[in-house]
Design a protein around this motif. Structure first.
Motif, PDB file in Angstrom:
ATOM      1  N   UNK A 280      19.508  -7.624 -40.227  1.00 51.66           N
ATOM      2  CA  UNK A 280      18.095  -7.322 -40.474  1.00 51.66           C
ATOM      3  C   UNK A 280      17.389  -6.924 -39.184  1.00 51.66           C
ATOM      4  N   UNK A 281      17.789  -7.535 -38.076  1.00 52.81           N
ATOM      5  CA  UNK A 281      17.184  -7.183 -36.787  1.00 52.81           C
ATOM      6  C   UNK A 281      17.526  -5.754 -36.389  1.00 52.81           C
ATOM      7  N   UNK A 282      18.778  -5.336 -36.636  1.00 46.92           N
ATOM      8  CA  UNK A 282      19.172  -3.958 -36.320  1.00 46.92           C
ATOM      9  C   UNK A 282      18.333  -2.962 -37.118  1.00 46.92           C
ATOM     10  N   UNK A 283      18.204  -3.200 -38.426  1.00 45.58           N
ATOM     11  CA  UNK A 283      17.446  -2.279 -39.275  1.00 45.58           C
ATOM     12  C   UNK A 283      15.968  -2.304 -38.903  1.00 45.58           C
ATOM     13  N   UNK A 284      15.433  -3.495 -38.629  1.00 48.89           N
ATOM     14  CA  UNK A 284      14.011  -3.602 -38.271  1.00 48.89           C
ATOM     15  C   UNK A 284      13.727  -2.923 -36.932  1.00 48.89           C
ATOM     16  N   UNK A 285      14.624  -3.085 -35.976  1.00 40.91           N
ATOM     17  CA  UNK A 285      14.449  -2.427 -34.681  1.00 40.91           C
ATOM     18  C   UNK A 285      14.533  -0.913 -34.822  1.00 40.91           C
ATOM     19  N   UNK A 286      15.438  -0.437 -35.671  1.00 41.97           N
ATOM     20  CA  UNK A 286      15.554   1.007 -35.902  1.00 41.97           C
ATOM     21  C   UNK A 286      14.298   1.554 -36.562  1.00 41.97           C
ATOM     22  N   UNK A 287      13.781   0.837 -37.539  1.00 40.75           N
ATOM     23  CA  UNK A 287      12.554   1.290 -38.202  1.00 40.75           C
ATOM     24  C   UNK A 287      11.403   1.370 -37.223  1.00 40.75           C
ATOM     25  N   UNK A 288      11.280   0.366 -36.361  1.00 43.75           N
ATOM     26  CA  UNK A 288      10.211   0.365 -35.362  1.00 43.75           C
ATOM     27  C   UNK A 288      10.360   1.547 -34.414  1.00 43.75           C
ATOM     28  N   UNK A 289      11.593   1.834 -33.986  1.00 42.87           N
ATOM     29  CA  UNK A 289      11.823   2.968 -33.092  1.00 42.87           C
ATOM     30  C   UNK A 289      11.500   4.286 -33.776  1.00 42.87           C
ATOM     31  N   UNK A 290      11.889   4.428 -35.043  1.00 42.67           N
ATOM     32  CA  UNK A 290      11.611   5.670 -35.777  1.00 42.67           C
ATOM     33  C   UNK A 290      10.112   5.893 -35.929  1.00 42.67           C
ATOM     34  N   UNK A 291       9.367   4.837 -36.252  1.00 42.46           N
ATOM     35  CA  UNK A 291       7.920   4.970 -36.392  1.00 42.46           C
ATOM     36  C   UNK A 291       7.278   5.361 -35.062  1.00 42.46           C
ATOM     37  N   UNK A 292       7.735   4.756 -33.975  1.00 43.05           N
ATOM     38  CA  UNK A 292       7.187   5.078 -32.654  1.00 43.05           C
ATOM     39  C   UNK A 292       7.483   6.517 -32.264  1.00 43.05           C
ATOM     40  N   UNK A 293       8.713   6.973 -32.504  1.00 42.40           N
ATOM     41  CA  UNK A 293       9.092   8.335 -32.138  1.00 42.40           C
ATOM     42  C   UNK A 293       8.323   9.346 -32.978  1.00 42.40           C
ATOM     43  N   UNK A 294       8.122   9.053 -34.256  1.00 40.92           N
ATOM     44  CA  UNK A 294       7.344   9.956 -35.099  1.00 40.92           C
ATOM     45  C   UNK A 294       5.914  10.082 -34.587  1.00 40.92           C
ATOM     46  N   UNK A 295       5.321   8.971 -34.166  1.00 38.80           N
ATOM     47  CA  UNK A 295       3.966   9.017 -33.619  1.00 38.80           C
ATOM     48  C   UNK A 295       3.923   9.829 -32.323  1.00 38.80           C
ATOM     49  N   UNK A 296       4.958   9.717 -31.500  1.00 38.83           N
ATOM     50  CA  UNK A 296       5.010  10.509 -30.266  1.00 38.83           C
ATOM     51  C   UNK A 296       5.127  11.998 -30.571  1.00 38.83           C
ATOM     52  N   UNK A 297       5.989  12.345 -31.524  1.00 38.12           N
ATOM     53  CA  UNK A 297       6.214  13.758 -31.843  1.00 38.12           C
ATOM     54  C   UNK A 297       4.987  14.405 -32.462  1.00 38.12           C
ATOM     55  N   UNK A 298       4.181  13.629 -33.150  1.00 38.66           N
ATOM     56  CA  UNK A 298       2.979  14.186 -33.773  1.00 38.66           C
ATOM     57  C   UNK A 298       1.832  14.349 -32.791  1.00 38.66           C
ATOM     58  N   UNK A 299       2.007  13.876 -31.568  1.00 36.61           N
ATOM     59  CA  UNK A 299       0.994  14.048 -30.525  1.00 36.61           C
ATOM     60  C   UNK A 299       1.203  15.398 -29.852  1.00 36.61           C
ATOM     61  N   UNK A 300       0.366  16.370 -30.182  1.00 34.88           N
ATOM     62  CA  UNK A 300       0.534  17.730 -29.659  1.00 34.88           C
ATOM     63  C   UNK A 300       0.229  17.819 -28.173  1.00 34.88           C
ATOM     64  N   UNK A 301      -0.456  16.832 -27.613  1.00 36.41           N
ATOM     65  CA  UNK A 301      -0.776  16.869 -26.185  1.00 36.41           C
ATOM     66  C   UNK A 301       0.387  16.403 -25.322  1.00 36.41           C
ATOM     67  N   UNK A 302       1.445  15.894 -25.917  1.00 38.03           N
ATOM     68  CA  UNK A 302       2.569  15.370 -25.159  1.00 38.03           C
ATOM     69  C   UNK A 302       3.539  16.498 -24.850  1.00 38.03           C
ATOM     70  N   UNK A 303       3.810  16.709 -23.579  1.00 37.85           N
ATOM     71  CA  UNK A 303       4.736  17.755 -23.159  1.00 37.85           C
ATOM     72  C   UNK A 303       6.148  17.431 -23.642  1.00 37.85           C
ATOM     73  N   UNK A 304       6.982  18.449 -23.897  1.00 35.84           N
ATOM     74  CA  UNK A 304       8.330  18.192 -24.421  1.00 35.84           C
ATOM     75  C   UNK A 304       9.157  17.256 -23.555  1.00 35.84           C
ATOM     76  N   UNK A 305       9.099  17.413 -22.222  1.00 35.28           N
ATOM     77  CA  UNK A 305       9.876  16.534 -21.371  1.00 35.28           C
ATOM     78  C   UNK A 305       9.475  15.075 -21.514  1.00 35.28           C
TER      79      UNK A 305
END
Length: 392
Positions: A280-305
């Protein structure tokens, strides 16, 4: 007007005006364009380039056949594309020599979209695996996302290395906790308290952060501290450690919750229950990472690097919990083996060592300062038993 849409139009218009710009855009692919019509047009330009279209060798004015042949080739793969739209693209290009800059805009938009798509897919797989108590699917898609981030980083011209984001970044909500997760945790804690040898089965690879309930994690930390010190684990010692850490005073654990955890049946296998908790910890950690990465990608002000570096950093906790899950299933990683705690001595030996350290010490005589040296005693004052024998 969307800047990315204008950038796609500008780069296509630059190539229609100057086909030689294709050589400066070798790092751009049709899939980097958002609109299907733009994808088809850029793919058609690549096809005409590979077939050595006469316009590519023309010096000066570009023949009209370059435009018409591009539209015709693209029309085989997408519907509704007409020649007037090609002239719209030409008019949207301020300067053909700026094609590499327009292409970089297109690539930047493609990187944000690609990261978003893989993060959404990873989150979806994690939610499915959470219901089925599986981890192989999320780990596979996490590896795919890591590989995609590495490829995008090389295309952008940077090194794929994790970079922490700012402390004032967007707050990401934690994934919801399923009731069966906390139930497994309660059963496991009851087993650890009631069975003396149970803690040794999970101590090396299960951590307090693996528990979905914060109170359960703190109680496991208390049991781990007792085990680490070589002290016995039962209802009394666990309650004493909880009180010493102030978990009842600060509200981390309630007395009712503690009574239910310490007074449980304590039946079952600690290793099996611990494996369910860490899954459950593996799946929960993965879900948290996916949500964080999605929020980063949706930020248009963030440079690709920065986007790629912070996305790799968000996947870091998953690597650590995955290594411990592999250890729990008999496949330890080298990194975890290096951090494995040393073998603890027998509790009796630890107690004897503690008593020896607590024994009173004889005072050590301090030499007097500025005092004359003391002469050694003569042999006349030394007892016969310690005097040197006289020569024969």
């Amino acid at each position: 007007m969307d800047a990315l849409f204008k950038g796609e139009q500008a780069v296509l218009g630059a190539i229609l005006l100057d086909p030689a710009q294709l050589d400066t855009l070798s790092w751009l692919t049709p899939g980097d364009f958002y609109r299907p019509a733009h994808q088809a047009l850029f793919a058609a330009m690549r096809t005409l380039q590979s077939s050595e279209h006469p316009a590519l060798a023309t010096q000066g004015n570009v023949p009209l056949s370059w435009v018409t042949d591009t539209v015709t080739e693209a029309g085989r793969h997408v519907r509704g594309l007409t020649s007037p739209y090609a002239h719209t693209l030409i008019a949207a290009c301020p300067r053909p020599q700026n094609a590499p800059v327009y292409g970089r805009m297109v690539l930047e938009g493609s990187i944000h979209r690609t990261v978003t798509e893989h993060a959404v897919r990873l989150e979806h797989v994690a939610r499915i695996d959470a219901e089925q108590q599986q981890v192989e699917g999320v780990l596979h898609h996490a590896d795919v996302l890591t590989g995609v981030l590495g490829d995008l980083s090389r295309r952008w011209g940077t090194d794929p290395r994790p970079v922490p984001g700012p402390s004032t970044g967007p707050v990401v909500a934690s994934p919801p906790v399923r009731p069966e997760q906390t139930e497994d945790e309660r059963f496991l804690l009851a087993v650890l308290v009631s069975q003396p040898a149970a803690m040794g089965e999970v101590y090396d690879w299960l951590r307090p952060d693996d528990f979905a309930d914060a109170g359960h994690g703190q109680l496991y930390r208390c049991l781990g501290a007792l085990h680490h010190r070589g002290e016995p684990i039962d209802e009394v010692t666990a309650l004493w450690e909880v009180q010493r850490r102030g978990l009842l005073a600060d509200g981390t654990l309630s007395q009712v919750q503690l009574d239910s955890l310490l007074g449980g049946p304590g039946a079952g296998s600690a290793e099996w229950l611990g494996d369910r908790v860490i899954r459950s910890s593996v799946v929960r950690t993965t879900t948290q990472a996916a949500i964080s990465i999605k929020a980063l990608a949706e930020d248009e002000t963030l440079a690709p690097g920065r986007l790629i570096g912070q996305a790799l950093h968000a996947l870091g906790p998953l690597d650590e919990v995955r290594a411990r899950w592999r250890t729990a299933n008999g496949h330890p990683s080298r990194a975890l083996e290096k951090t494995r705690p040393a073998v603890r001595p027998d509790p009796a030996a630890r107690m004897n060592a503690a008593l020896s350290r607590s024994a009173a010490r004889q005072p050590t005589p301090q030499p007097a300062s500025h005092a004359a040296p003391v002469a050694p005693p003569s042999t006349a004052t030394v007892p016969r038993s310690r005097a040197s024998p006289s020569p024969a």
